[in-house]
Design an enzyme around this catalytic site. Sequence first.
Site, PDB file in Angstrom:
ATOM      1  CB  THR A  99      -0.880   0.079   1.257  1.00 22.73           C
ATOM      2  OG1 THR A  99      -0.048   0.448   2.358  1.00 22.73           O
ATOM      3  CG2 THR A  99      -1.604  -1.203   1.515  1.00 22.73           C
ATOM      4  CB  VAL A 157     -16.056  -5.834   0.344  1.00 17.60           C
ATOM      5  CG1 VAL A 157     -16.876  -6.367  -0.825  1.00 17.60           C
ATOM      6  CG2 VAL A 157     -16.328  -4.348   0.565  1.00 17.60           C
ATOM      7  CD1 TRP A 170       5.789  -7.615   0.389  1.00 17.57           C
ATOM      8  CD2 TRP A 170       7.669  -6.413   0.392  1.00 17.57           C
ATOM      9  NE1 TRP A 170       6.545  -8.048   1.445  1.00 17.57           N
ATOM     10  CE2 TRP A 170       7.712  -7.330   1.475  1.00 17.57           C
ATOM     11  CE3 TRP A 170       8.749  -5.547   0.187  1.00 17.57           C
ATOM     12  CZ2 TRP A 170       8.793  -7.400   2.344  1.00 17.57           C
ATOM     13  CZ3 TRP A 170       9.828  -5.624   1.069  1.00 17.57           C
ATOM     14  CH2 TRP A 170       9.836  -6.541   2.124  1.00 17.57           C
ATOM     15  CG  HIS A 171       7.054  -4.103  -6.575  1.00 14.59           C
ATOM     16  ND1 HIS A 171       8.296  -3.715  -7.030  1.00 14.59           N
ATOM     17  CD2 HIS A 171       6.770  -3.292  -5.525  1.00 14.59           C
ATOM     18  CE1 HIS A 171       8.743  -2.712  -6.289  1.00 14.59           C
ATOM     19  NE2 HIS A 171       7.836  -2.437  -5.366  1.00 14.59           N
ATOM     20  CG  HIS A 176      10.406   0.879  -6.674  1.00 11.13           C
ATOM     21  ND1 HIS A 176      10.603   0.315  -5.444  1.00 11.13           N
ATOM     22  CD2 HIS A 176      11.629   0.897  -7.282  1.00 11.13           C
ATOM     23  CE1 HIS A 176      11.888  -0.005  -5.302  1.00 11.13           C
ATOM     24  NE2 HIS A 176      12.518   0.337  -6.409  1.00 11.13           N
TER      25      HIS A 176
END
Length: 596
Positions: free
Chosen positions: A99, A244, A525-526, A571
């Site tokens: 995030t 959700v 983390w991509h 990134h």
Amino acid sequence: MTRLHTNLTASDFIRKSFDFLIVGGGTAGLVVAARLSENPHLTVGVLEAGSCALGKDKDEEGEDEDDVNIPGYYRQTLGGSRDWQFETIPQQGLGSGGTSALNFMTWNRGSRQDYDAWMELGNQGWGWDDLLPFFKKSETFHKPNQDVRTGAKANFDLEAVGSNGPIQISFPQEYSASHSLWHHTLNSLCVETNVAHLSGSNVGVWTSACSVEPEARTRSYSASAYYLPNASWSNLILLTEAVVVNILLDQENGAWVAKGIILSAGSVQSPQIIELSGIASTPVLSMAGISVKVDSPNVGENLQDHLMTTTVFEVNPSLENPDDLKTDMKLASSARYKYVNTKSGPLTILRCSICYLPLSHFVSPDILSSLTSLPPSIDHFSEQESFIFRRLSHSEKLGHIEYIFDLGNWSSFFKPNPSEGKKYGTMLQILQYPLSKGSIHIHPPDSAPTRPSTITDKLAIDPKYYAGRNGHLDLEIMTQCQRFAQKICSTKPLADIIRARAFPPPSVSDDELQEWIVQTTVTDWHPVGTCSMGGRGRVNTGVVDERLRVHGVRGPRVVDASIMPLQISAHLQATVYAIAEKAAHMILQDIGGYGE
């Protein structure tokens, strides 16, 4: 400071009528929410699973918001309450073993060819020239002073950056002690300094800009930049701690419909929610006990991630090192004092020593040819695979690998002995165009295999690192790149501060290097691609069309990194902001809100 709607209850929320309901209040979701709600005739709701504490000292769990806002604390949120802490299934290729509030604030873009490839796959309107206005729309670039430009080689092309966007982009005023050696070292290895890394090519060595507000020296991100300034608007409603579970689909004239739904839950949870709504491949849904509404075979497929290894070196102990702040409370207190009172010191320093290189720069022609030759055993390549192999060719001057060097121990595997009093620096090596492709799917828990899968069940996240029919090539590329990483660190002037390699241990020979890579590779983390644009193949190769509408159902769209059909050499955060800005523009066009 404006406060969030902290007293808003779920009952209050559901009594309101919305034109658009956005699932996910992260990087992309808050951009779309802010832009759509600029139209006063639209009411926009945002459902965010996490809790927020903007304008407060601590969040609901008592976790300090400074961990998010102060640049120098950027690693402290990983593994904490704000981190989803998703885990992959055991990876055979690794020995079976994100995030905007958590990222490391690196602000860069892929090369022109990365985005043009999306368009060449049939996704009209998604090339570099199409996206550049939305990159610029998201940002306000702050020019560094002359001392920083000269001393840190903080170069830029003013024509390529934005001047009036919500995200504040700047160069740090201070740098780690190794940064001054970085450019000279790479230049010695015939790597040119890139003076315009945001202008369509990131190849070369450069100093990274960061998503940091330059006066306050705080992180600039979607919540602080897009949401907070507009939080008082009556037509923008955010509900936190709202999970959700699926999208309720209605039938109209034989078609499944869910009007006004925008999924921005990320590359992991957007496909999860779509599958739980009955849109996915029939075998996946059947195994998970979910009724099939739309057979969409590519939901959750096409997962592509950046792979990373970290080489740790013992460095000169006289150098100021970020690890010192973890062990010396006096230094930590002093750093905190300097930050609070002068917005300077170690807590303003970010890792900015960046280099992207094509394989041809350090891999011999013979080895490169063997890597890029299409395997004779494979009689059919998808269009996407063909693009990836083409990127590896001699003629493509793209950033196949990213190198980052900074002081401190960045490895999750290397555990030094504190009593030895040694200090360390780390070379990060990150594969940009992986041939390995995996998937993310729902499945019922082992403890209750007969009941349908739910949003709380653990996902089957299977990136297939170094696996599949092309994964072995990723491993060979990473091995070649690891050797060059060690060459960088043995080249002056960087070599002048390095005493010895600490990890992998000196006992690991060059022949054993590949096995060490298998055992120590981690994600950067991509993750992208799990709800990708289909291009010419439409539903046969993708999940959404070029306007990000979900195939097979009317109304829902996906807006986040999952729509990227091919991984980029960069990134992700700047690209996700651009995707969200473009998506909001398209949505307003489609409803006649504005546009051409």
